[in-house]
Structures are given as C-alpha cells and as structure tokens.
Design an enzyme around this catalytic site. Structure first.
Site, PDB file in Angstrom:
ATOM      1  N   ARG A 239     -18.400  19.619 -13.455  1.00 31.71           N
ATOM      2  CA  ARG A 239     -17.104  20.236 -13.761  1.00 31.71           C
ATOM      3  C   ARG A 239     -17.302  21.678 -14.178  1.00 31.71           C
ATOM      4  O   ARG A 239     -18.369  22.050 -14.663  1.00 31.71           O
ATOM      5  CB  ARG A 239     -16.454  19.538 -14.957  1.00 31.71           C
ATOM      6  CG  ARG A 239     -15.879  18.203 -14.692  1.00 31.71           C
ATOM      7  CD  ARG A 239     -15.342  17.638 -15.998  1.00 31.71           C
ATOM      8  NE  ARG A 239     -13.945  17.950 -16.198  1.00 31.71           N
ATOM      9  CZ  ARG A 239     -12.950  17.243 -15.679  1.00 31.71           C
ATOM     10  NH1 ARG A 239     -13.211  16.190 -14.929  1.00 31.71           N
ATOM     11  NH2 ARG A 239     -11.696  17.564 -15.915  1.00 31.71           N
TER      12      ARG A 239
ATOM     13  N   LYS B 282      -5.500  18.610 -18.277  1.00 34.30           N
ATOM     14  CA  LYS B 282      -4.049  18.622 -18.103  1.00 34.30           C
ATOM     15  C   LYS B 282      -3.359  18.000 -19.306  1.00 34.30           C
ATOM     16  O   LYS B 282      -2.310  18.458 -19.738  1.00 34.30           O
ATOM     17  CB  LYS B 282      -3.680  17.831 -16.844  1.00 34.30           C
ATOM     18  CG  LYS B 282      -3.849  18.652 -15.579  1.00 34.30           C
ATOM     19  CD  LYS B 282      -3.460  17.848 -14.359  1.00 34.30           C
ATOM     20  CE  LYS B 282      -4.549  16.850 -14.039  1.00 34.30           C
ATOM     21  NZ  LYS B 282      -4.292  16.067 -12.842  1.00 34.30           N
TER      22      LYS B 282
ATOM     23  N   GLU C  23      -4.116  14.376  -9.433  1.00 37.24           N
ATOM     24  CA  GLU C  23      -3.056  13.477  -9.900  1.00 37.24           C
ATOM     25  C   GLU C  23      -1.898  14.363 -10.343  1.00 37.24           C
ATOM     26  O   GLU C  23      -2.108  15.287 -11.127  1.00 37.24           O
ATOM     27  CB  GLU C  23      -3.591  12.647 -11.075  1.00 37.24           C
ATOM     28  CG  GLU C  23      -2.654  11.556 -11.497  1.00 37.24           C
ATOM     29  CD  GLU C  23      -3.202  10.758 -12.685  1.00 37.24           C
ATOM     30  OE1 GLU C  23      -2.428  10.005 -13.261  1.00 37.24           O
ATOM     31  OE2 GLU C  23      -4.395  10.908 -13.022  1.00 37.24           O
TER      32      GLU C  23
HETATM   33  P1  ATP Z   1      -7.628  16.579 -16.124  1.00 38.02           P
HETATM   34  O1  ATP Z   1      -8.603  15.957 -17.055  1.00 38.02           O
HETATM   35  O2  ATP Z   1      -7.351  17.998 -16.391  1.00 38.02           O
HETATM   36  O3  ATP Z   1      -6.394  15.768 -15.915  1.00 38.02           O
HETATM   37  P2  ATP Z   1      -8.580  15.401 -13.793  1.00 38.02           P
HETATM   38  O4  ATP Z   1      -9.998  15.340 -13.392  1.00 38.02           O
HETATM   39  O5  ATP Z   1      -7.941  14.181 -14.296  1.00 38.02           O
HETATM   40  O6  ATP Z   1      -8.414  16.597 -14.773  1.00 38.02           O
HETATM   41  P3  ATP Z   1      -7.319  15.439 -11.280  1.00 38.02           P
HETATM   42  O7  ATP Z   1      -5.947  15.877 -11.004  1.00 38.02           O
HETATM   43  O8  ATP Z   1      -7.601  14.007 -11.160  1.00 38.02           O
HETATM   44  O9  ATP Z   1      -7.672  16.002 -12.685  1.00 38.02           O
HETATM   45  O10 ATP Z   1      -8.363  16.284 -10.486  1.00 38.02           O
HETATM   46  C1  ATP Z   1      -8.339  16.568  -9.122  1.00 38.02           C
HETATM   47  C2  ATP Z   1      -9.710  16.995  -8.713  1.00 38.02           C
HETATM   48  O11 ATP Z   1     -10.090  18.137  -9.453  1.00 38.02           O
HETATM   49  C3  ATP Z   1     -10.727  15.914  -9.006  1.00 38.02           C
HETATM   50  O12 ATP Z   1     -11.575  15.797  -7.896  1.00 38.02           O
HETATM   51  C4  ATP Z   1     -11.454  16.421 -10.201  1.00 38.02           C
HETATM   52  O13 ATP Z   1     -12.762  15.979 -10.193  1.00 38.02           O
HETATM   53  C5  ATP Z   1     -11.338  17.934 -10.043  1.00 38.02           C
HETATM   54  N1  ATP Z   1     -11.429  18.607 -11.326  1.00 38.02           N
HETATM   55  C6  ATP Z   1     -10.664  18.407 -12.423  1.00 38.02           C
HETATM   56  N2  ATP Z   1     -11.083  19.175 -13.443  1.00 38.02           N
HETATM   57  C7  ATP Z   1     -12.135  19.889 -12.995  1.00 38.02           C
HETATM   58  C8  ATP Z   1     -13.017  20.860 -13.568  1.00 38.02           C
HETATM   59  N3  ATP Z   1     -12.901  21.240 -14.828  1.00 38.02           N
HETATM   60  N4  ATP Z   1     -13.990  21.372 -12.786  1.00 38.02           N
HETATM   61  C9  ATP Z   1     -14.127  21.002 -11.512  1.00 38.02           C
HETATM   62  N5  ATP Z   1     -13.339  20.098 -10.910  1.00 38.02           N
HETATM   63  C10 ATP Z   1     -12.348  19.538 -11.632  1.00 38.02           C
HETATM   64 MG    MG Z   2      -7.107  12.526 -14.138  1.00 36.63          MG
END
Ligand code: ATP
Ligand code: MG
Length: 562
Positions: free
Chosen positions: A263, A273, A38
């Site tokens: 994760r 983020k 995102e």
């Molecule tokens: P954040 O909580 O930092 O915003 P998010 O999961 O909302 O992280 P996205 O931009 O939606 O972030 O993530 C894109 C991809 O990266 C998703 O498939 C998510 O599962 C993966 N991802 C995010 N954080 C991690 C992590 N700590 N380890 C492994 N994969 C991750």
């Molecule tokens: Mg997210």
C-alpha cells in the site's frame, strides 16, 4: 528509488517481471487488469497508486483495464460515491475500458456455489456468526468442524435454494466452502461464501436476499471478466490461497492470477475511506473535497495537478515491502509540475500601502512581464503601475535586523519588473503601527535594472493600488501534527492528532488585475508566496484562492539527510 519516470509509464517493477514470465511460459497470452474500489467513500491518494498500477500495466502490455465497483455489500452502496469514483479516475487521466459492478456477476456466483455444493465442496451451516468465530480457532489452535459440515449435497442444495427463496432470516444460515478447519491460514477454515441479507441492492433490487462474500465474488468477477492479473494490496496475500481455491474448484478454464503490492502510506496523512468519512461526518473538514483532505476531490480542489499525482506514485515506486512515503515528496512533485505549467502573477497577502512621492499624479504606465519565465514562448502579461502601490507588510522593517535586505527607512529595493524605490518615511497610526510608506523611485531603473549597474539586494513583489482586486486567500498546513495520525489502538481517536492551524484565512489580499479573468481551478504562481489555485467558492466580487503549496522545497533536504 527516487528516479523520475517518464510521465504515464510506470517504471518496470516486480509485477511486470511476473507478467513477463507469464507471457513467456504461455500461462497468459495477453494482459487485462481492473481497478476494484468499494463505493463506500471517495478515492484518496492511496488509490492513485492502485489506479496507476492497474491502468499503466494494462497499457504497457497493450491490454485493457476495467473499473469494477465492488458492490457485494448492499448496505454501503451510494450513488454519490460511484459518480465521484468515475469522475476522479477520468480526472487523473485514465479511461476505464468498461465500467462494471461486482453485482454483474451475482448469477455466475450463484451457479458456482451450486456447483461447489454438488461437488461436496460447500455446505449450508446453521452456526451463528459468533459460533463460527469460536469454531474457527486461532493462529495457534486448529479450528473445529461445524456439526453441519457433513450434510449431504442434496440437503445442502435444498437448503441453499430455500435460503435464496427467503425462507430464513438474516444470519440464520450461511453457505461455507468446505476446505480445511486445521489450515494454518484462517481464511481457509471453511470461509463463508454466501450470507443472507434481506436488503434490496442498489443495482439488483430485490432479486437477491443472499449475497456472495467479497472473497467469493472477487475471483469469480475477475475470471468472468477476463482479468488475467488481479493486482491488489498486500493485505490480500493471505486471501490468495482462497482466491486460487475458488477458481480451481469451479474449474474455471483460465483462472486469473493475483499479485500483491505494498500500500501507499504517506506520513501526516490518513489514507482510509472510513477515517476520511469520520472527518467529514464530524465536521472537522468542510466535505470530501476540503482542500486539506488527501482525497482526489480534495487534492484537485487544492490545485494539485493530476500529472503531479501520477508522477508522485511513479517516483515513490512499486514494491512488496511496507514503507511510508514522505509528504515532502508529494509536494515536490506538485511544485515540479506547477513550475512549468503555472502562469506567474503578483499578489500581496498582507498589504501595506506605498506612495511614490516623485511619481506623477494620475499617471499609469504598463510593464509587459513574462507569463512564465520557464516558458518564454507563452509571451507576456501586462501589469499596471501608478503612484500608489501595495507591498507585503513583512517586506518593511523599521529597524532592520542584520541580513534584512528589504525595505527600511533609507533603504533601496527593486520592485520586481518595475523600478527601484527608496523608503523615505513610515507614516504611523495612533497606536504606532505603520499605515503607509512614503518612497521615491528612480526613473532610470525602469524594468527593474539600473543603468549605472547599481546593485540592490532585495527584490519584492507589489500590486498597483489603483488597479487590483480584493481576494480571500486560504493558507493550508497539514491536517495532522502526528507523523502517523491513524491511531489504531483500542478506542484510538485520531482527532487528537489534528493540527489546529491547518487553515488560515486571509481576507483583504490584493491581486494583480490579470487574475480577475481566471476561472475556478486555474493555478498560478504568486511571486514569492507560493502556488495558488482559484477555489470554487469564488464569486465575481470576491475571488477565493487556495494555496496549493509554498515555494520552498523541503524535499531536497529530506533526500540529503536520508
Ligand atoms: P480503504 O481502507 O480506504 O477503504 P480499501 O482498500 O478498502 O481502502 P477499496 O475501495 O477496496 O479500498 O480499494 C480499491 C483498490 O485500491 C484495492 O485494490 C486496494 O487494494 C487499493 N488501495 C486502497 N488503498 C490503497 C493504498 N493506500 N495504496 C495502494 N492501493 C490501495
Ligand atoms: Mg475496503
């Protein structure tokens, strides 16, 4: 678990076993993946894991991996974030097959919603967000059906069309999937699939005032794009039944398969983020690319090589169980890589002047020193030497403690690659502090070895006072003192876990002259003090270097105690 993989190929793991099975049974005859961030912030170390898994899995099976920016929420989109994401993925060493957006599939989502309505599998609901929450029930209690659940397909079609036409206000109506209000899985209790948001979208402009929810857009985007395996993190496991439901009910001929992995969590580090954004907004760090941030932009500026990051996630492994990886492993991977790639240089961070009494005035001589002893084929660099030098203040002790083998009155040490010197006298300032050392050198030890095989226990680094460059050096420590800095408790404030000494700025460091030609991003090993990368704040007058990582590896110790 800590076996080192070959670079670029993530070791075989449970995901690949499931894919192998799918290929064997004929469920799929090829493999396609996607990385779906995102664009509401910069990518961080956690994303490196998701990126690496998606891209290397596609590569392993000869398939492609797309970047798909998940822009279903029109409020949060930001071009700065989109651009940074693309740049970061390329820097990491991966090239998306295509760059796509969740919004590319808004038309298909809309048609799919209409199809569901016609099949009696979706309905327009007038309950407010709060009421929907109330009706949903809890894990212990089943939910209650919405009073609008039994609307006819005709009525729903008409209402949905009017939602789209902008006849209702935000929140006044939603479109919900008609699944099961008593399901043990809350996500299956008639989830919202469309909401009204009268907000223009960065890419679709004002074409839409209704937007699909992530849980509806995501499976449809995957399927429409041709993704075979939708790899995501474990928090989506409970969403998988809905993912499968959507693709089954819209009768997609070759539905994608969702597979979840754990994760990446790193101690002393925030991988969210939202929280990284808070650090930026509160001015705790200088920006998303502050070298203390675990963002790709921050780690790149700090001087972490992309290959070290890929090796790190490969070494940490891919599994389905929750774990926290030790920060020392990341630093170990960075050192491992830089040991082979970083040219050596000398820099004195806290200079103390040395005058060599018996060295001729106005003479300069040169030493040719290996650029990197790990790679002799890279050849040598030239260091100058003259009567005045700088050494590290900590390499002199007036009254040496037991086991101190560096300079002290009467003691002899080796100046790395140059000569043996002996300290004759410490000249002092009025306040008793040492301002200069008077030493002698032994001309018979040129190159750093004595002809009579005389041993010295200490070897120290130095720079030529008459041919060196002043620099600012930034020494970093971890940003947080708590192992788990992300306080999730109510009103939790992770800023209380900040390390007050995460940045120490050293002005007036003295650099070996060869460093003058370096460019921002160039990384060196400064002998005995660590790996340092030239920062983008550098000017031609004043270079600035970031310490990437110290030389001491605490990982071997962590491993031994494990
Ligand atoms: P954040 O909580 O930092 O915003 P998010 O999961 O909302 O992280 P996205 O931009 O939606 O972030 O993530 C894109 C991809 O990266 C998703 O498939 C998510 O599962 C993966 N991802 C995010 N954080 C991690 C992590 N700590 N380890 C492994 N994969 C991750
Ligand atoms: Mg997210």
């Amino acid at each position: 678990m800590f076996k080192k993989m070959t670079d670029g190929e993530i070791g075989s793991n449970f995901i690949h076993e499931l894919i192998d099975e799918d290929l064997r049974t004929g469920a799929f005859n090829h493999v396609q993946t996607r990385f779906p961030p995102e664009p509401n912030g910069y990518l961080h170390i956690g994303h490196v894991k998701a990126i690496t898994i998606n891209f290397t899995t596609a590569r392993k099976y000869g398939g492609v991996c797309n970047l798909r920016l998940d822009d279903t929420n029109p409020v949060k989109e930001d071009d700065e974030y989109v651009n940074s994401i693309i740049e970061d993925i390329r820097w990491l060493g991966f090239e998306p097959n295509r760059i796509l957006y969740g919004s590319d599939y808004f038309d298909i989502c809309y048609e799919s919603a209409v199809m569901l309505i016609k099949k009696g599998k979706a309905y327009v609901c007038d309950l407010s967000a709060e009421e929907i929450r109330e009706y949903r029930g809890t894990l212990k209690e089943p939910g209650r059906e919405s009073p609008y659940r039994s609307r006819s397909a005709e009525e729903n079609l008409e209402l949905f069309e009017r939602m789209r036409a902008g006849e209702f206000e935000n929140g006044q109506k939603t479109l919900r999937a008609k699944i099961d209000m008593s399901s043990g899985n809350l996500n299956m209790r008639d989830p919202i699939i469309y909401r009204i948001m009268k907000i223009p979208h960065a890419r679709t402009g004002d074409k839409w005032c209704i937007y699909p929810m992530y849980d509806f857009n995501h499976p449809i985007s995957d399927a429409a794009e041709g993704v075979t395996h939708s790899l995501c993190t474990l928090e989506f496991e409970d969403h998988r039944p809905l993912y499968d439901w959507v693709l089954r009910e819209i009768e997609w001929p070759a539905p994608s398969r969702q597979i979840e992995f754990a994760r990446l969590n790193l101690n002393y580090t925030l991988t969210s983020k939202r929280k990284c954004l808070a650090l930026v907004q509160k001015g705790i760090v200088s920006g998303w690319d502050d070298p203390r941030m675990a963002t790709l932009a921050g780690m790149r500026r700090r001087g972490y090589p992309a290959r070290a990051l890929r090796n790190f996630v490969e070494t940490a492994g891919v599994s389905k169980t929750y774990s926290v990886v030790d920060f020392a492993l990341l630093e170990h991977c960075v050192r491992d890589e830089l040991n082979f790639t970083a040219p050596r240089a000398m820099a004195v961070l806290d200079p103390l002047k040395v005058t060599i009494e018996n060295y001729p005035e106005n003479k300069t001589e040169y030493f040719d020193v290996l650029i990197n002893p790990e790679k002799p084929e890279l050849g040598t660099r030239r260091m100058s030497f003259s009567k005045q030098l700088y050494i590290e203040r900590a390499d002199f002790m007036e009254e040496p403690v037991k086991g101190y083998f560096r300079l002290s009155p009467g003691a002899e040490v080796r100046l790395k690659s140059a000569y043996f010197i002996t300290c004759k006298e410490a000249v002092k300032n009025g306040d008793g502090s040492v301002s200069e050392l008077i030493c002698t050198y032994d001309p018979e030890t040129r190159g750093g070895d004595s002809k009579d095989k005389r041993k010295v226990k200490g070897t120290i680094h130095w720079v030529d006072l008459n041919n060196c460059k002043d620099a600012e050096v930034r020494l970093y420590d971890r940003l947080f003192i708590a192992e788990n800095p992300s306080d999730e408790t109510e009103n939790g404030d992770f800023t209380k876990n900040l390390n007050p000494d995460s940045l120490r700025t050293v002005r007036g460091a003295k650099l070996e002259s060869c460093l003058s030609e370096s460019l921002p991003g160039d990384t060196f090993q400064f002998l005995r003090t660590g790996y340092f990368s030239k920062d983008s704040d550098s000017t031609s007058d004043k270079p600035v270097f970031n310490r990437v990582v110290s030389l001491k590896d605490s990982w071997e110790k962590v491993k031994k105690n494990a």
